[in-house]
Enzyme design. Structure first.
Site, PDB file in Angstrom:
ATOM      1  N   SER A 178      12.936  58.726 -30.140  1.00 31.08           N
ATOM      2  CA  SER A 178      12.792  57.713 -29.106  1.00 31.08           C
ATOM      3  C   SER A 178      12.374  58.253 -27.748  1.00 31.08           C
ATOM      4  CB  SER A 178      14.102  56.931 -28.951  1.00 31.08           C
ATOM      5  OG  SER A 178      15.167  57.808 -28.606  1.00 31.08           O
ATOM      6  N   HIS A 206      12.068  52.972 -34.111  1.00 30.67           N
ATOM      7  CA  HIS A 206      10.807  52.967 -33.375  1.00 30.67           C
ATOM      8  C   HIS A 206       9.585  53.097 -34.286  1.00 30.67           C
ATOM      9  CE1 HIS A 206      12.820  53.248 -29.444  1.00 30.67           C
ATOM     10  NE2 HIS A 206      13.714  53.964 -30.110  1.00 30.67           N
ATOM     11  N   LYS A 238      12.909  45.762 -31.255  1.00 31.36           N
ATOM     12  CA  LYS A 238      11.780  46.500 -30.697  1.00 31.36           C
ATOM     13  C   LYS A 238      10.479  45.857 -31.187  1.00 31.36           C
ATOM     14  CE  LYS A 238      14.645  50.583 -30.175  1.00 31.36           C
ATOM     15  NZ  LYS A 238      15.918  49.933 -30.610  1.00 31.36           N
TER      16      LYS A 238
END
Length: 384
Positions: A178, A206, A238
């Site tokens: 990240s 991610h 996300k």
């Protein structure tokens, strides 16, 4: 009881340019935002595919809220497992190519609950040194023997695995890291784990949505089977633009989590409307390949521009594009200078990253335009 010692510690953080402050967002998540009453072009959101403010997802949320209300009302095992929760789990299982999936309220809870359900003091956990805080906390809280291996270094991992005599060995890694944006060498990690009879767990917070032909993340990107990668975690806040997290895996894994994951058993389910909104988001993630193509194009454009400016970009092929600064005070000064020019980018400092590696964490979204990326490059050229 006095809090003087705490106050002194806070003052010390401020003096070292390590003090964290919250900014108030007064607009939807999108490239152009309003923060604390001022307009900015933002490059610090994890809304990688630009779905957080998508009308179809908002519509699905509203419709489900009208039908099912807002609150989950109870835990999944009492009376909070709605039709939308159940359908989303089935759809996420299909999406990831796993037999089952289970929803958690957020990624931190998914990681803590899963690791602690699988391990205890008879076991061992092996973690990348740059793993997310939730993974490190999960390993430490499990009571298992805790070992960290050098970042993305399978030789280091193999050395540590060779020494263990634990009942169970679990290798835990981020899929996309990240703060650095690089991708774990999962094929090699999974092979080393297989050689030492260890399980692998990947936090793909991610990567899910961004990597792979259909956006199914690192497992799809590397074509890794469930046998190679038995514990797959993904977040929904996300690239999916909603909220929550999930674990995907075998029937036995998911039933084990239902029985033993305390962060699943003892918490209220996410609002049914969030699950419904995520079902709409999942369809867009799978069908709108142009979003990933747009991301790839913007990443290339940004990296090419930074190279021309002589900026120290970290080696990342993902939407996370950190500019290495080093000194925390300098990183804060650059972030402030960019803000003066209408660019909202966060400076990441220790302890989130190692000492001496403060950085500007630039994140790109499919909703950014080439012109907006060029504006950022112009601003960086002026403040560098």
């Amino acid at each position: 009881m006095s809090f003087d010692q705490l106050a002194a510690e806070l003052d010390a953080r401020k003096a070292a340019s390590l003090y964290r402050e919250r900014k108030v967002l007064q607009s939807p998540q999108q490239p152009e935002v309003v923060v604390d009453g001022k307009a900015y072009l933002a490059f610090c959101s994890n809304d990688y595919l630009g779905l957080a403010n998508h009308p179809a997802i908002i519509s699905a949320f509203k419709q489900a809220a009208d039908e099912y209300g807002v609150g989950g009302g109870a835990s999944h095992l009492v009376n909070g497992h709605s039709v939308h929760h159940h359908a989303l789990e089935e759809e996420l299982a299909d999406f990831t190519g796993r037999p089952r999936a289970i929803l958690f309220s957020n990624g931190y809870m998914a990681n803590l609950g899963t690791v602690n359900a699988l391990l205890d003091k008879q076991d061992a956990v092996f973690e990348d040194r740059l793993n997310h805080a939730s993974l490190l906390d999960a390993g430490l809280l499990s009571g298992a023997r805790f070992r960290r291996y050098l970042h993305n270094d399978t030789a280091s991992l193999a050395q540590r695995l060779a020494k263990t005599q634990a009942r169970r060995a679990l290798v835990v890694t981020d899929g996309v890291f990240s703060m650095d944006g690089d991708i774990a060498d999962l094929p090699s990690i999974c092979e080393v784990a297989r050689q030492h009879n260890a399980w692998v767990m990947v936090d793909d917070a991610h990567g899910i949505g961004c990597l792979g032909k259909t956006g199914a993340g690192c497992a799809e990107h590397f074509n890794l089977s469930q046998q190679q990668l038995p514990v797959l975690m993904g977040t929904l806040g996300k690239a999916f633009g909603t909220s929550g997290a999930f674990i995907a895996g075998s029937e036995v894994l998911i039933e084990t989590l239902i029985q033993h994951a305390r962060t699943y058993i003892y918490t209220t389910s996410m609002p049914p409307a969030v699950a419904a909104a995520t079902r709409a988001s999942l369809k867009l993630v799978q069908t709108e390949q142009w979003r990933r193509e747009q991301l790839e194009s913007l990443i290339e454009r940004f990296r090419r521009g930074c190279a021309q400016l002589g900026l120290d970009l970290m080696d990342s092929p993902t939407p996370i594009q950190p500019i290495m600064i080093g000194d925390a005070d300098k990183a804060m000064s650059m972030s402030d200078a960019l803000r003066e020019k209408g660019m909202f980018i966060t400076a990441i400092r220790p302890p989130t990253v190692p000492g001496g590696s403060a950085r500007l964490r630039v994140t790109l979204s499919a909703s950014h335009t080439e012109a907006q990326v060029d504006r950022l490059l112009d601003a960086l050229d002026q403040v560098k």
